[in-house]
Design an enzyme around this catalytic site. Sequence first.
Site, short mmCIF file in Angstrom:
data_model
loop_
_atom_site.label_atom_id
_atom_site.label_comp_id
_atom_site.label_asym_id
_atom_site.label_seq_id
_atom_site.Cartn_x
_atom_site.Cartn_y
_atom_site.Cartn_z
N TYR A 93 46.63 41.53 36.25
CA TYR A 93 46.01 42.49 35.34
C TYR A 93 47.08 42.97 34.37
CZ TYR A 93 42.12 42.95 38.71
OH TYR A 93 41.06 42.72 39.55
N GLY B 57 26.49 45.27 36.12
CA GLY B 57 26.57 44.11 35.25
C GLY B 57 25.33 43.25 35.28
#
Length: 299
Positions: free
Chosen positions: A76, A226
């Site tokens: 990340y 989502g």
Amino acid sequence: MHTEYEHTVMKNAAAELPGGVLRLADDLALTRIGYGAMQLAGPKVWGPPRDRDAALAVLRAAVEAGITHIDTSDYYGPHVVNDLVREALHPYPEDLRIATKVGARRTPDRAWPAALSRDELVQAVHDNLKRLDVPVLDLVNLRMTDTLAAADIVEPFTVLAELREQGLIRHLGVSNVSAEQVRAAEEIAPVVTVQNFYNVASRKDDALVDWCAEQGIAYVPFYPLGGFRPLQAEALDEVARDLGITAWQAALAWLLHRSPTILLIPGTSSVAHLRENIASAAVELPEQALRTLDALATR
């Protein structure tokens, strides 16, 4: 069944965090509301955060609230989020457990190609150890990419199992996997967590969620809001309005209700939003709301 694991939900007496704690092993007790740190990086999970002080504040607020489950990865950023975790929280509280992920890498075009070779996995584990500044990683999830075949998880998971035997990792999990891959990994070493795409409207993992509960394995859904279709979003909004909460809170509350071994790691770069996420664990869904939410997948 993991006979060596105690599978209980306990109250976090110190922080009284809603949702309680799921104990997966003697040294692995995770609050059911955790914190996913991915959003602390810049746009598209690349580069530094827009507001570094705010990112550090969110991490500290999560721990101050009683959260013992921080989810991160050295890819990340890359490296950015682990650096923030270390800066904000090191030396780490005794009860804090940091879960990280390996199996992918970042390229200059900001893509996420697989990184599943032995050398890549070993390097990733050592990168996480270095960036987080710990002698051993609490929990490492192997992220699979582009394949759901059981045979394809055997070699990379074996590498992580060997690193576990060497004392570099305490516990192992899997991410973005099929049920067959989970079972194949279980033949190699104990799996304590499964991270997959799942939410109130996207339910193809229903059977796996139930199997994980039977086995005492934590199921950690990502993208809890989502992929909703308009009708699904409208119904979720209606339930949320009736209860006086946000749609996000309703979706998180449903997930916690769905299975006793579901753990949540919602991400945010806002302390206010973090507190909203934590409050979702205290939401009581009446029967009519549950019926509406249960039916979202068919809309």
